[in-house]
Design an enzyme around this catalytic site. Structure first.
Site, PDB file in Angstrom:
ATOM      1  CE  LYS A   1      -3.787  -2.461   2.308  1.00 51.89           C
ATOM      2  NZ  LYS A   1      -4.698  -2.514   3.476  1.00 51.89           N
TER       3      LYS A   1
ATOM      4  CE1 TYR B   1      -9.085  -3.675   0.464  1.00 52.81           C
ATOM      5  CE2 TYR B   1      -8.246  -1.515  -0.163  1.00 52.81           C
ATOM      6  CZ  TYR B   1      -8.047  -2.758   0.407  1.00 52.81           C
ATOM      7  OH  TYR B   1      -6.819  -3.097   0.921  1.00 52.81           O
TER       8      TYR B   1
ATOM      9  CG  ASN C   1      -3.509  -2.718   7.034  1.00 49.56           C
ATOM     10  OD1 ASN C   1      -3.471  -2.145   5.947  1.00 49.56           O
ATOM     11  ND2 ASN C   1      -4.460  -3.575   7.349  1.00 49.56           N
TER      12      ASN C   1
ATOM     13  CG  HIS D   1      -4.792  -6.355  -0.678  1.00 56.39           C
ATOM     14  ND1 HIS D   1      -6.024  -6.607  -0.116  1.00 56.39           N
ATOM     15  CD2 HIS D   1      -4.755  -7.079  -1.828  1.00 56.39           C
ATOM     16  CE1 HIS D   1      -6.700  -7.433  -0.903  1.00 56.39           C
ATOM     17  NE2 HIS D   1      -5.964  -7.735  -1.946  1.00 56.39           N
TER      18      HIS D   1
ATOM     19  CD  GLU E   1      -8.194  -9.091  -4.342  1.00 53.06           C
ATOM     20  OE1 GLU E   1      -7.036  -9.506  -4.075  1.00 53.06           O
ATOM     21  OE2 GLU E   1      -9.055  -8.884  -3.463  1.00 53.06           O
TER      22      GLU E   1
HETATM   23  P1  GTP Z   1      -6.696  -6.152   2.896  1.00 55.18           P
HETATM   24  O1  GTP Z   1      -5.651  -7.208   2.668  1.00 55.18           O
HETATM   25  O2  GTP Z   1      -6.204  -4.761   2.733  1.00 55.18           O
HETATM   26  O3  GTP Z   1      -7.956  -6.448   2.086  1.00 55.18           O
HETATM   27  O4  GTP Z   1      -7.055  -6.282   4.450  1.00 55.18           O
HETATM   28  P2  GTP Z   1      -7.855  -7.453   5.167  1.00 55.18           P
HETATM   29  O5  GTP Z   1      -8.397  -8.432   4.184  1.00 55.18           O
HETATM   30  O6  GTP Z   1      -6.968  -7.969   6.244  1.00 55.18           O
HETATM   31  O7  GTP Z   1      -9.073  -6.657   5.845  1.00 55.18           O
HETATM   32  P3  GTP Z   1     -10.403  -6.111   5.133  1.00 55.18           P
HETATM   33  O8  GTP Z   1     -10.494  -6.592   3.728  1.00 55.18           O
HETATM   34  O9  GTP Z   1     -11.511  -6.359   6.064  1.00 55.18           O
HETATM   35  O10 GTP Z   1     -10.123  -4.529   5.119  1.00 55.18           O
HETATM   36  C1  GTP Z   1      -9.439  -3.902   4.071  1.00 55.18           C
HETATM   37  C2  GTP Z   1      -8.602  -2.776   4.608  1.00 55.18           C
HETATM   38  O11 GTP Z   1      -9.468  -1.762   5.128  1.00 55.18           O
HETATM   39  C3  GTP Z   1      -7.709  -3.140   5.804  1.00 55.18           C
HETATM   40  O12 GTP Z   1      -6.493  -3.725   5.422  1.00 55.18           O
HETATM   41  C4  GTP Z   1      -7.479  -1.777   6.411  1.00 55.18           C
HETATM   42  O13 GTP Z   1      -6.501  -1.037   5.674  1.00 55.18           O
HETATM   43  C5  GTP Z   1      -8.849  -1.116   6.210  1.00 55.18           C
HETATM   44  N1  GTP Z   1      -9.658  -1.309   7.418  1.00 55.18           N
HETATM   45  C6  GTP Z   1     -10.302  -2.430   7.838  1.00 55.18           C
HETATM   46  N2  GTP Z   1     -10.932  -2.222   8.997  1.00 55.18           N
HETATM   47  C7  GTP Z   1     -10.705  -0.922   9.317  1.00 55.18           C
HETATM   48  C8  GTP Z   1     -11.085  -0.085  10.417  1.00 55.18           C
HETATM   49  O14 GTP Z   1     -11.773  -0.500  11.338  1.00 55.18           O
HETATM   50  N3  GTP Z   1     -10.627   1.210  10.384  1.00 55.18           N
HETATM   51  C9  GTP Z   1      -9.866   1.701   9.375  1.00 55.18           C
HETATM   52  N4  GTP Z   1      -9.449   2.975   9.430  1.00 55.18           N
HETATM   53  N5  GTP Z   1      -9.475   0.942   8.342  1.00 55.18           N
HETATM   54  C10 GTP Z   1      -9.884  -0.352   8.313  1.00 55.18           C
HETATM   55 MG    MG Z   2      -9.437  -7.858   2.468  1.00 59.41          MG
END
Ligand code: GTP
Ligand code: MG
Length: 148
Positions: free
Chosen positions: A9, A49, A112, A115, A126
């Site tokens: 990212k 997303y 974080n 991805h 994707e």
């Molecule tokens: P990705 O690999 O990025 O898809 O992450 P993930 O699969 O571990 O989690 P998810 O798909 O649920 O969420 C996608 C991204 O949204 C996360 O990696 C975070 O960057 C962001 N995100 C998720 N939950 C939160 C939250 O509670 N607050 C904020 N600010 N960002 C969030």
């Molecule tokens: Mg995800």
């Protein structure tokens, strides 16, 4: 062989963590079959997303993800999707184990650094979205040592 979509990212790229993350996937034994540095459009990121569109943090997530270049990659190997997610660590850095990429290098969920596809089906979707031109097929010279 299974493929997964891994993306560094904008915060990961800005913080100079691209090489470290690539190194971990290479050393694990996975094979890099596609990679590009690109600044995603808002539309592209919203599509990526789309399943999170109704979340409160969605506008902030899109702003963050379009703030600079990302390093888009496809890694190939046995169980690449599940193992790739393990290597990244839990979504919330406070829950990510030490030794994982998120556990070792970040603090907040909104920053974080990486991805990873969460299932084979989403990986295929994707990969098609980010690499419509296809990937590069090749053989790692150590494949005979990596797989029995
Ligand atoms: P990705 O690999 O990025 O898809 O992450 P993930 O699969 O571990 O989690 P998810 O798909 O649920 O969420 C996608 C991204 O949204 C996360 O990696 C975070 O960057 C962001 N995100 C998720 N939950 C939160 C939250 O509670 N607050 C904020 N600010 N960002 C969030
Ligand atoms: Mg995800």
């Amino acid at each position: 062989m299974e493929r997964t979509y891994i993306m560094i990212k904008p915060d990961g790229v800005q913080r100079g963590l691209t090489g470290e993350i690539i190194k971990r996937f290479e050393q694990k034994g996975y094979k890099l079959v596609a990679m590009k540095l690109t600044k995603p459009s808002k539309e592209h990121m919203e599509k990526h997303y789309a399943d999170l569109a109704n979340k409160k943090f969605f506008p902030g997530l899109i702003e963050y993800m379009t703030s600079g270049p990302v390093c888009a990659m496809v890694w190939e190997g046995k169980n690449a999707v599940l193992e790739g997610r393990k290597m990244l660590g839990a979504t919330m850095p406070s829950d990510s184990a030490m030794g994982t990429i998120r556990g070792d290098f970040c603090i907040e969920v909104g920053r974080n650094i990486c991805h990873g596809s969460d299932a084979v089906e989403s990986a295929n979707h994707e990969i098609g979205m980010w690499f419509p031109e296809g990937v590069c097929e090749w053989t790692r010279c150590d494949e005979k040592s990596l797989y029995e």
